[in-house]
Motif scaffolding. Structure first.
Motif, mmCIF file in Angstrom:
data_model
loop_
_atom_site.group_PDB
_atom_site.id
_atom_site.type_symbol
_atom_site.label_atom_id
_atom_site.label_comp_id
_atom_site.label_asym_id
_atom_site.label_seq_id
_atom_site.Cartn_x
_atom_site.Cartn_y
_atom_site.Cartn_z
ATOM 1 N N ASN A 253 -44.540 -16.560 62.989
ATOM 2 C CA ASN A 253 -43.574 -15.570 62.485
ATOM 3 C C ASN A 253 -42.183 -16.168 62.565
ATOM 4 O OD1 ASN A 253 -44.556 -12.136 62.754
ATOM 5 N ND2 ASN A 253 -45.938 -13.882 62.668
ATOM 6 N N GLU B 19 -56.778 -14.630 57.813
ATOM 7 C CA GLU B 19 -57.363 -13.283 57.904
ATOM 8 C C GLU B 19 -56.561 -12.210 57.170
ATOM 9 O OE1 GLU B 19 -57.487 -12.063 62.033
ATOM 10 O OE2 GLU B 19 -55.311 -12.102 62.226
ATOM 11 N N HIS B 20 -55.310 -12.439 56.845
ATOM 12 C CA HIS B 20 -54.511 -11.367 56.227
ATOM 13 C C HIS B 20 -54.680 -11.302 54.719
ATOM 14 C CE1 HIS B 20 -51.581 -11.694 59.884
ATOM 15 N NE2 HIS B 20 -52.686 -11.060 60.178
ATOM 16 N N PHE C 123 -48.182 -17.272 67.880
ATOM 17 C CA PHE C 123 -49.222 -16.569 68.638
ATOM 18 C C PHE C 123 -50.476 -16.530 67.775
ATOM 19 C CE2 PHE C 123 -49.053 -12.373 66.430
ATOM 20 C CZ PHE C 123 -47.849 -12.501 65.744
ATOM 21 N N LEU D 23 -50.759 -7.144 55.615
ATOM 22 C CA LEU D 23 -49.599 -8.008 55.881
ATOM 23 C C LEU D 23 -49.379 -9.029 54.772
ATOM 24 C CD1 LEU D 23 -50.321 -8.544 59.691
ATOM 25 C CD2 LEU D 23 -48.551 -7.089 58.690
ATOM 26 N N ARG E 294 -50.285 -8.953 74.279
ATOM 27 C CA ARG E 294 -50.678 -9.631 73.039
ATOM 28 C C ARG E 294 -50.609 -8.658 71.846
ATOM 29 N NH1 ARG E 294 -51.507 -10.664 68.709
ATOM 30 N NH2 ARG E 294 -53.131 -11.938 67.733
ATOM 31 N N HIS F 106 -50.747 -17.490 64.087
ATOM 32 C CA HIS F 106 -49.758 -16.653 63.410
ATOM 33 C C HIS F 106 -48.383 -17.252 63.679
ATOM 34 C CE1 HIS F 106 -52.714 -13.805 62.272
ATOM 35 N NE2 HIS F 106 -52.945 -13.345 63.480
ATOM 36 N N THR G 26 -46.687 -7.869 67.167
ATOM 37 C CA THR G 26 -46.281 -7.581 65.778
ATOM 38 C C THR G 26 -45.203 -6.493 65.720
ATOM 39 O OG1 THR G 26 -48.433 -8.263 64.992
ATOM 40 C CG2 THR G 26 -47.168 -6.866 63.508
ATOM 41 N N HIS H 124 -55.039 -15.981 67.212
ATOM 42 C CA HIS H 124 -56.437 -16.037 67.643
ATOM 43 C C HIS H 124 -56.806 -17.516 67.748
ATOM 44 C CE1 HIS H 124 -56.055 -11.914 66.206
ATOM 45 N NE2 HIS H 124 -55.694 -12.389 65.022
ATOM 46 N N LYS I 47 -44.025 -13.764 57.761
ATOM 47 C CA LYS I 47 -45.247 -14.063 58.496
ATOM 48 C C LYS I 47 -46.099 -15.122 57.827
ATOM 49 C CE LYS I 47 -45.779 -9.453 60.395
ATOM 50 N NZ LYS I 47 -45.601 -9.823 61.782
#
Ligand code: FAD
Ligand code: 2HG
Ligand code: ZN
Length: 470
Positions: free
Chosen positions: A388, A425-426, A377, A79, A329, A386, A333, A379, A344
């Protein structure tokens, strides 16, 4: 490169991997040279599918000798634009390298090639009565090599750690084609620098991961899953604190806003809200039962009601409901992509700073252009949010990206004072190159550049990702 040199290179590549494993057809290259971002120019020279470490090594050596840049490619679910080939690079896809060795039940390890999907490793572990901990919605497509190169986080990091924690050993092909064997199965090995760590999260800029030894564990105790409707964001961190203080073993702690929920209900087939009344936020909470199968979830939810942080909650009663709640959940995406143009962010903050940050974030969100929906949204139990930005599909894609970038810049500008990260993380890829300095000091970036120059002096290994060369 002249066309004669190009033809010579293609012939040499075909000689290494076989005719049917070299692609030069432009339409196919548009797919093979791209990841999930789909906002960058895609223009590879060719794509190749080596079938072994030796073939990866020979391809790399050839490209190195000819000073042709390469882009390592896995499941292309990234991503951040890390697997995008936009400057006549050779895409090296590991999709043919899918061998999984028999599971080692004594040492709890499994060795596999880098092109194996995340799900295939989960399934191999499960078939041996064991458990592989990395889990993400892209698991059916993402490769272990891609998970390693991005140091993927996923849905269970709160309990088991991210990809870095799952890797015991690695085999890597370096930019000059040499093979670096760090594929030890040792749990303990304090013999100088732990070089494999450099390649975990390097986004393919230092070498190509060809094989890995992964950590497995006993299957977890039975888990229960609930979806909790919440009035205020600050109640989410209260729920986390109460769960921690109750001694719950949390295996997932995710959240999404009602805007995200509405978009999933609109686009994901069969999605239903589990609540009579919608709420501003929802938490997906997964906890392990206590020893002897004693439920931890029910008393925990009672406590949450008592403390007034939970408007409503449902517990999955069977495996179908378990899947259904998770899909609310996991489908975010894909539903966002179906909904409109998307940009994102993937930020992280110290968990105890989330409330303060969200208040500032909401002020910025209120100032965003009205045709940009801001969807939150992530973790949240890991401090990973996240964000978006979603614009109407009918609007111009480039104008939307420019407008969303302006909102993003204001939100990123909030991060340094919290010592937050522009990528949890991306990864950085192409998408967040300009923003690296918000989360890393000049000294850190210079050191990263030094490491890159040492391993890839010719600058052919996924160039332009994370940072540009000076
Ligand atoms: P690719 O996209 O192919 O490549 C990613 C990067 O790794 C590129 O820089 C590429 O050059 C490099 N690379 C790939 N293979 C190799 C190799 N063998 N050696 C060296 N470099 C290599 N990410 C998370 O962290 N957590 C999530 O929860 C999560 N959920 C997702 C859900 C969806 C629906 C989608 C679409 C994506 C999600 N992602 C998530 C992002 C993505 O799945 C991860 O980043 C994943 O690890 C990428 O793996 P891949 O094989 O698709 O890599
Ligand atoms: C997830 O957590 C993924 O679902 C994707 O990391 C996040 O779409 C996104 O922004
Ligand atoms: Zn995520």
């Amino acid at each position: 490169m002249t066309s004669a040199q190009g033809s010579q290179l293609m012939a040499a590549l075909r000689n290494i991997v076989g005719d049917c494993n070299v692609v030069t057809e432009p339409k196919e290259l548009q797919v093979l040279g791209c990841d999930w971002t789909k906002i960058f120019t895609v223009d590879p020279l060719a794509a190749v599918f080596p079938g072994s470490t030796e073939e990866v090594s020979a391809v790399m050596k050839l490209c190195h000798e000819n000073r042709v840049s390469v882009v390592p490619s896995g499941g292309r679910t990234g991503l951040a634009g890390g697997a995008v080939a936009g400057n006549k690079e050779v895409v090296i896809s590991l999709k043919r390298m899918t061998k999984i060795e028999p599971v080692d039940r004594v040492g709890l390890t499994v060795q596999c090639e880098a092109g194996v999907t995340t799900q295939a490793v989960q399934e191999a572990a499960s078939a041996a009565g064991l458990f592989f901990a990395l889990d993400l919605a892209a698991k059916g497509s993402s490769h272990i090599g891609g998970n390693i190169a991005t140091n993927a986080g996923g849905l269970k990091l709160i309990r088991y750690g991210g990809m870095r924690e799952q890797v015991l050993g690695l085999e890597v092909v370096l930019p000059d084609g040499s093979i670096l064997d760090m594929n030890s199965r040792l749990r303990k090995n304090n013999t100088g620098y732990d070089l494999k760590q450099l390649f975990i999260g390097c986004e393919g800029t230092l070498g190509i991961v060809t094989r890995a030894t992964l950590r497995l564990m006993a299957k977890p105790r039975h888990v229960q899953l609930s979806c909790i409707a919440v009035r205020d964001f600050s109640d989410i961190t209260k729920i986390l604190t109460i769960s921690n203080m109750q001694g719950a073993t949390i295996t997932a702690f995710e959240f999404f806003t009602d805007v995200a929920h509405g978009i999933v209900l609109q686009h994901a087939q069969g999605a239903r809200t589990p609540f009579q009344q919608r709420a501003p936020f929802y938490v997906i909470l997964e906890v392990e039962d206590a020893a002897g199968g004693v439920s931890v979830m029910e008393p925990l939810l009672e406590k949450l009601y008592e403390e007034g942080v939970c408007l409503d909650a449902v517990i999955a009663q069977n495996s179908a409901q378990f899947k259904e709640l998770w899909s609310l959940r996991e489908n975010i995406t894909e539903s966002l992509s179906a909904h409109g143009h998307v940009r994102k962010n993937d930020i992280s903050l110290p968990i105890d700073m989330l409330d303060a940050f969200i208040r500032e974030l909401m002020d910025e969100v209120a100032k965003a252009p009205k045709d940009i929906e801001v969807v939150l949204f992530g973790h949240i139990g890991d401090g990973n949010l996240h964000i978006n930005y979603v614009g109407p599909r009918s609007g111009d894609k480039n104008k939307f990206q420019d407008a969303a970038r302006k909102v993003e810049e204001r939100i990123f500008a909030l991060l340094p004072k919290y010592r937050g990260s522009v990528s949890a993380e991306h990864g950085i890829g192409l998408l967040k190159k300009k923003d690296l300095g918000l989360s890393r000091s000049e000294a850190e970036i210079n050191l990263m550049r030094g490491i890159k120059d040492l391993l890839d002096p010719a600058g052919i290994m996924n160039p332009g990702k994370i940072f540009d060369r000076k």
